[in-house]
Scaffold this motif. Structure first.
Motif, PDB file in Angstrom:
ATOM      1  N   ASN A 127       0.827  -1.212   0.000  1.00 43.53           N
ATOM      2  CA  ASN A 127       0.000   0.000   0.000  1.00 43.53           C
ATOM      3  C   ASN A 127       0.867   1.271   0.000  1.00 43.53           C
ATOM      4  OD1 ASN A 127      -2.236   1.658   0.081  1.00 43.53           O
ATOM      5  ND2 ASN A 127      -2.890   1.048   2.139  1.00 43.53           N
ATOM      6  N   PRO A 128       1.658   1.468  -1.069  1.00 43.05           N
ATOM      7  CA  PRO A 128       2.618   2.577  -1.083  1.00 43.05           C
ATOM      8  C   PRO A 128       1.990   3.957  -0.963  1.00 43.05           C
ATOM      9  CG  PRO A 128       2.396   1.592  -3.271  1.00 43.05           C
ATOM     10  CD  PRO A 128       1.707   0.677  -2.320  1.00 43.05           C
ATOM     11  N   LEU A 129       0.727   4.113  -1.355  1.00 40.25           N
ATOM     12  CA  LEU A 129       0.079   5.421  -1.293  1.00 40.25           C
ATOM     13  C   LEU A 129      -0.721   5.616  -0.006  1.00 40.25           C
ATOM     14  CD1 LEU A 129      -1.117   5.777  -5.011  1.00 40.25           C
ATOM     15  CD2 LEU A 129       0.957   6.690  -3.947  1.00 40.25           C
ATOM     16  N   GLY A 130      -0.734   4.620   0.853  1.00 36.84           N
ATOM     17  CA  GLY A 130      -1.432   4.750   2.133  1.00 36.84           C
ATOM     18  C   GLY A 130      -2.938   4.861   2.005  1.00 36.84           C
ATOM     19  N   ILE A 131      -3.511   4.230   1.006  1.00 34.03           N
ATOM     20  CA  ILE A 131      -4.965   4.260   0.809  1.00 34.03           C
ATOM     21  C   ILE A 131      -5.613   3.337   1.839  1.00 34.03           C
ATOM     22  CG2 ILE A 131      -6.828   3.653  -0.777  1.00 34.03           C
ATOM     23  CD1 ILE A 131      -4.852   4.354  -3.078  1.00 34.03           C
ATOM     24  N   ASP A 132      -6.487   3.900   2.690  1.00 31.97           N
ATOM     25  CA  ASP A 132      -7.080   3.069   3.741  1.00 31.97           C
ATOM     26  C   ASP A 132      -8.550   3.369   3.988  1.00 31.97           C
ATOM     27  OD1 ASP A 132      -6.915   5.543   4.906  1.00 31.97           O
ATOM     28  OD2 ASP A 132      -5.735   4.905   6.642  1.00 31.97           O
ATOM     29  N   SER A 133      -9.188   4.146   3.102  1.00 26.56           N
ATOM     30  CA  SER A 133     -10.602   4.488   3.286  1.00 26.56           C
ATOM     31  C   SER A 133     -11.125   5.112   1.999  1.00 26.56           C
ATOM     32  CB  SER A 133     -10.765   5.488   4.433  1.00 26.56           C
ATOM     33  OG  SER A 133     -10.144   6.723   4.093  1.00 26.56           O
ATOM     34  N   GLU A 134     -12.441   5.326   1.957  1.00 24.18           N
ATOM     35  CA  GLU A 134     -13.036   6.016   0.810  1.00 24.18           C
ATOM     36  C   GLU A 134     -12.398   7.377   0.592  1.00 24.18           C
ATOM     37  OE1 GLU A 134     -17.623   5.539   0.531  1.00 24.18           O
ATOM     38  OE2 GLU A 134     -17.101   5.406   2.665  1.00 24.18           O
ATOM     39  N   GLY A 135     -12.232   8.115   1.678  1.00 23.40           N
ATOM     40  CA  GLY A 135     -11.710   9.465   1.579  1.00 23.40           C
ATOM     41  C   GLY A 135     -10.318   9.545   0.988  1.00 23.40           C
ATOM     42  N   SER A 136      -9.520   8.485   1.155  1.00 20.85           N
ATOM     43  CA  SER A 136      -8.156   8.518   0.625  1.00 20.85           C
ATOM     44  C   SER A 136      -8.092   8.213  -0.866  1.00 20.85           C
ATOM     45  CB  SER A 136      -7.265   7.551   1.403  1.00 20.85           C
ATOM     46  OG  SER A 136      -7.770   6.239   1.355  1.00 20.85           O
ATOM     47  N   LEU A 137      -9.258   8.006  -1.495  1.00 22.42           N
ATOM     48  CA  LEU A 137      -9.302   7.796  -2.942  1.00 22.42           C
ATOM     49  C   LEU A 137      -9.348   9.113  -3.719  1.00 22.42           C
ATOM     50  CD1 LEU A 137     -11.828   4.818  -3.194  1.00 22.42           C
ATOM     51  CD2 LEU A 137      -9.333   4.725  -3.408  1.00 22.42           C
ATOM     52  N   CYS A 138      -9.532  10.222  -3.031  1.00 25.12           N
ATOM     53  CA  CYS A 138      -9.592  11.523  -3.716  1.00 25.12           C
ATOM     54  C   CYS A 138      -8.333  11.735  -4.555  1.00 25.12           C
ATOM     55  CB  CYS A 138      -9.722  12.664  -2.706  1.00 25.12           C
ATOM     56  SG  CYS A 138     -11.215  12.602  -1.686  1.00 25.12           S
ATOM     57  N   GLY A 139      -8.538  12.065  -5.828  1.00 25.59           N
ATOM     58  CA  GLY A 139      -7.427  12.340  -6.723  1.00 25.59           C
ATOM     59  C   GLY A 139      -6.700  11.119  -7.237  1.00 25.59           C
ATOM     60  N   LYS A 140      -7.084   9.919  -6.791  1.00 26.20           N
ATOM     61  CA  LYS A 140      -6.387   8.696  -7.187  1.00 26.20           C
ATOM     62  C   LYS A 140      -6.991   8.105  -8.465  1.00 26.20           C
ATOM     63  CE  LYS A 140      -3.763   8.586  -3.443  1.00 26.20           C
ATOM     64  NZ  LYS A 140      -4.316   9.725  -2.695  1.00 26.20           N
ATOM     65  N   LYS A 141      -6.185   7.308  -9.154  1.00 28.82           N
ATOM     66  CA  LYS A 141      -6.632   6.584 -10.347  1.00 28.82           C
ATOM     67  C   LYS A 141      -7.231   5.249  -9.900  1.00 28.82           C
ATOM     68  CE  LYS A 141      -2.463   6.996 -11.958  1.00 28.82           C
ATOM     69  NZ  LYS A 141      -1.249   6.878 -12.820  1.00 28.82           N
ATOM     70  N   VAL A 142      -8.532   5.107 -10.098  1.00 27.04           N
ATOM     71  CA  VAL A 142      -9.261   3.963  -9.542  1.00 27.04           C
ATOM     72  C   VAL A 142      -9.985   3.206 -10.653  1.00 27.04           C
ATOM     73  CG1 VAL A 142     -11.050   3.239  -7.916  1.00 27.04           C
ATOM     74  CG2 VAL A 142      -9.559   5.172  -7.347  1.00 27.04           C
ATOM     75  N   GLY A 143      -9.838   1.893 -10.658  1.00 26.16           N
ATOM     76  CA  GLY A 143     -10.522   1.046 -11.619  1.00 26.16           C
ATOM     77  C   GLY A 143     -11.825   0.508 -11.063  1.00 26.16           C
ATOM     78  N   LEU A 144     -12.859   0.468 -11.915  1.00 25.57           N
ATOM     79  CA  LEU A 144     -14.192   0.015 -11.494  1.00 25.57           C
ATOM     80  C   LEU A 144     -14.857  -0.762 -12.620  1.00 25.57           C
ATOM     81  CD1 LEU A 144     -14.118   3.460 -10.634  1.00 25.57           C
ATOM     82  CD2 LEU A 144     -15.601   2.366  -8.964  1.00 25.57           C
ATOM     83  N   LEU A 145     -15.786  -1.619 -12.231  1.00 23.90           N
ATOM     84  CA  LEU A 145     -16.590  -2.355 -13.196  1.00 23.90           C
ATOM     85  C   LEU A 145     -17.638  -1.425 -13.799  1.00 23.90           C
ATOM     86  CD1 LEU A 145     -17.329  -5.255 -14.326  1.00 23.90           C
ATOM     87  CD2 LEU A 145     -18.986  -5.369 -12.460  1.00 23.90           C
ATOM     88  N   THR A 146     -17.751  -1.433 -15.127  1.00 25.71           N
ATOM     89  CA  THR A 146     -18.738  -0.603 -15.803  1.00 25.71           C
ATOM     90  C   THR A 146     -20.147  -0.925 -15.310  1.00 25.71           C
ATOM     91  OG1 THR A 146     -17.371  -0.455 -17.786  1.00 25.71           O
ATOM     92  CG2 THR A 146     -19.706   0.040 -18.045  1.00 25.71           C
ATOM     93  N   GLY A 147     -20.887   0.105 -14.908  1.00 30.62           N
ATOM     94  CA  GLY A 147     -22.255  -0.064 -14.457  1.00 30.62           C
ATOM     95  C   GLY A 147     -22.409  -0.535 -13.029  1.00 30.62           C
ATOM     96  N   SER A 148     -21.299  -0.690 -12.299  1.00 31.07           N
ATOM     97  CA  SER A 148     -21.354  -1.261 -10.952  1.00 31.07           C
ATOM     98  C   SER A 148     -21.911  -0.289  -9.922  1.00 31.07           C
ATOM     99  CB  SER A 148     -19.953  -1.703 -10.522  1.00 31.07           C
ATOM    100  OG  SER A 148     -19.089  -0.575 -10.387  1.00 31.07           O
ATOM    101  N   TYR A 149     -22.289  -0.850  -8.788  1.00 29.05           N
ATOM    102  CA  TYR A 149     -22.735  -0.057  -7.641  1.00 29.05           C
ATOM    103  C   TYR A 149     -21.630   0.888  -7.199  1.00 29.05           C
ATOM    104  CZ  TYR A 149     -24.409   0.851  -2.850  1.00 29.05           C
ATOM    105  OH  TYR A 149     -24.821   1.443  -1.681  1.00 29.05           O
ATOM    106  N   GLN A 150     -20.397   0.400  -7.228  1.00 28.51           N
ATOM    107  CA  GLN A 150     -19.269   1.232  -6.818  1.00 28.51           C
ATOM    108  C   GLN A 150     -19.125   2.464  -7.726  1.00 28.51           C
ATOM    109  OE1 GLN A 150     -18.948  -2.199  -7.171  1.00 28.51           O
ATOM    110  NE2 GLN A 150     -18.962  -2.659  -4.978  1.00 28.51           N
ATOM    111  N   LEU A 151     -19.314   2.260  -9.033  1.00 26.66           N
ATOM    112  CA  LEU A 151     -19.183   3.368  -9.978  1.00 26.66           C
ATOM    113  C   LEU A 151     -20.357   4.334  -9.890  1.00 26.66           C
ATOM    114  CD1 LEU A 151     -17.652   4.648 -12.409  1.00 26.66           C
ATOM    115  CD2 LEU A 151     -19.063   3.202 -13.890  1.00 26.66           C
ATOM    116  N   THR A 152     -21.556   3.800  -9.756  1.00 26.73           N
ATOM    117  CA  THR A 152     -22.754   4.642  -9.832  1.00 26.73           C
ATOM    118  C   THR A 152     -23.203   5.216  -8.499  1.00 26.73           C
ATOM    119  OG1 THR A 152     -24.178   2.682  -9.645  1.00 26.73           O
ATOM    120  CG2 THR A 152     -23.588   3.412 -11.876  1.00 26.73           C
ATOM    121  N   VAL A 153     -22.776   4.594  -7.386  1.00 32.24           N
ATOM    122  CA  VAL A 153     -23.210   5.064  -6.064  1.00 32.24           C
ATOM    123  C   VAL A 153     -22.026   5.507  -5.203  1.00 32.24           C
ATOM    124  CG1 VAL A 153     -24.406   4.455  -3.923  1.00 32.24           C
ATOM    125  CG2 VAL A 153     -25.293   3.657  -6.125  1.00 32.24           C
ATOM    126  N   ASN A 154     -21.053   4.598  -5.016  1.00 29.74           N
ATOM    127  CA  ASN A 154     -19.936   4.915  -4.123  1.00 29.74           C
ATOM    128  C   ASN A 154     -19.103   6.099  -4.620  1.00 29.74           C
ATOM    129  OD1 ASN A 154     -19.534   1.422  -3.476  1.00 29.74           O
ATOM    130  ND2 ASN A 154     -20.290   2.927  -2.014  1.00 29.74           N
TER     131      ASN A 154
END
Length: 316
Positions: A172-199
């Motif tokens: 975990n070189p970037l210290g990502i440990d919560s939703e909030g730490s995803l700000c500004g990060k490059k994140v992969g998601l499944l097209t149409g997923s709950y994570q993409l459309t809600v989270n």
């Protein structure tokens, strides 16, 4: 996506429901994404000799079967849309074109309870709802979260529960440990997923309020593609269903789960006004209280994903 019991995720954020139990003894299917026309039929009588599905037998629930629409009573077939390449929830059995995993197996249990044949039709996740609307599929068992928006076009019956997880490269070189730490990060998601459309929209709103950059999203047709992008350095994290990412981290030493949160039920999706929701709801009420259901979940290390109440149209 199940971490072994000896190596729990670095951070676990629970929201009212226990985390999924780790799986350590599954084969990882290495097949590529298949065309949406592929099918994997199962017999209504269960795990008969030579069937190879590994699904325990479940008796027909006559009351539920009587509630089936006439069209299904006539064909005795349920066409079920399910994605693939996402173990342990759905993937090809190694060296075959036979679908296995929790979702295909639960679809087969529903078929047994209704006394009908299940034809699994492989489809990209984002094409399933349009496919149901066009009449290509009768239902989907694809870890789909019943949201208010989806419930505008589909009926849902709960069949198990799972969380959202964040996967990162080991260490975990970037210290990502919560939703909030995803700000500004490059994140992969499944097209149409709950994570993409809600989270992601929810997190982006919090990022903006804190004066931070929003998430840089990249979409993929299956989560294994996103994991590959993560390990090759093209992504900072992957956001997806907890069972899938826990399994990936158990199989791939380059990946670890940094956080797990937002536990909720997922449901069988059915076309509105088809009448299927009554029969499938009654069938699932029998399924989720059966030994066969617990056996199926245990087969993939997901015992604590079990539910006992197959709620109908309960929005998350």
């Amino acid at each position: 996506m199940n971490t072994p019991a000896s190596t729990p995720p670095k951070k676990l954020i629970q929201r009212g429901i226990p985390a999924v139990v780790a799986a350590t003894a599954l084969l990882f299917a290495a097949t590529a994404c298949a065309p949406s026309t592929a099918t994997s039929p199962s017999t209504p009588s269960g795990d008969s000799p030579g069937s190879g599905t590994g699904v325990p037998a479940l008796a027909v629930n006559e009351a539920a079967a009587q509630l089936l629409p006439d069209s299904i009573k006539s064909t005795k077939v349920l066409r079920v849309a399910i994605p693939t390449n996402e173990p342990p929830t759905q993937f090809y059995r190694e060296g075959t074109q036979e679908m296995t995993g929790t979702n295909p197996d639960i679809a087969r249990l529903i078929g047994q309870a209704l006394g009908v044949k299940v034809e699994i039709q492989v489809a990209n996740f984002d094409s399933i709802i349009p496919g149901i609307a066009a009449g290509r599929y009768d239902m989907t068992v694809s870890s789909m979260t019943p949201t208010e928006k989806r419930m505008e076009v589909l009926d849902f019956v709960d069949y198990m529960q799972m969380g959202t997880a964040i996967a990162v490269t080991t260490g975990n070189p970037l210290g990502i440990d919560s939703e909030g730490s995803l700000c500004g990060k490059k994140v992969g998601l499944l097209t149409g997923s709950y994570q993409l459309t809600v989270n992601v929209p929810k997190t982006n709103k919090a990022c903006s309020a804190a004066g931070k950059e929003q998430i840089q999203t990249s979409e993929f047709q299956d989560t294994r593609q996103a994991i590959s992008a993560l390990t090759s350095g093209r992504l900072d994290a992957v956001l997806a269903d907890q069972p899938i990412l826990n399994f990936a981290s158990a199989q791939n030493s380059q990946v670890e789960v940094a956080a797990t949160y937002d536990f909720a039920a997922v449901g069988v999706g059915l076309p509105k006004d088809s009448g299927l929701v009554k029969s499938v709801g009654a069938a699932l009420s029998a399924v989720v209280t059966s030994d066969s259901y617990r056996t199926v979940l245990g087969k993939y290390g997901l015992e604590s994903s079990a539910i006992t109440d197959a709620r109908v149209n309960f929005a998350q």
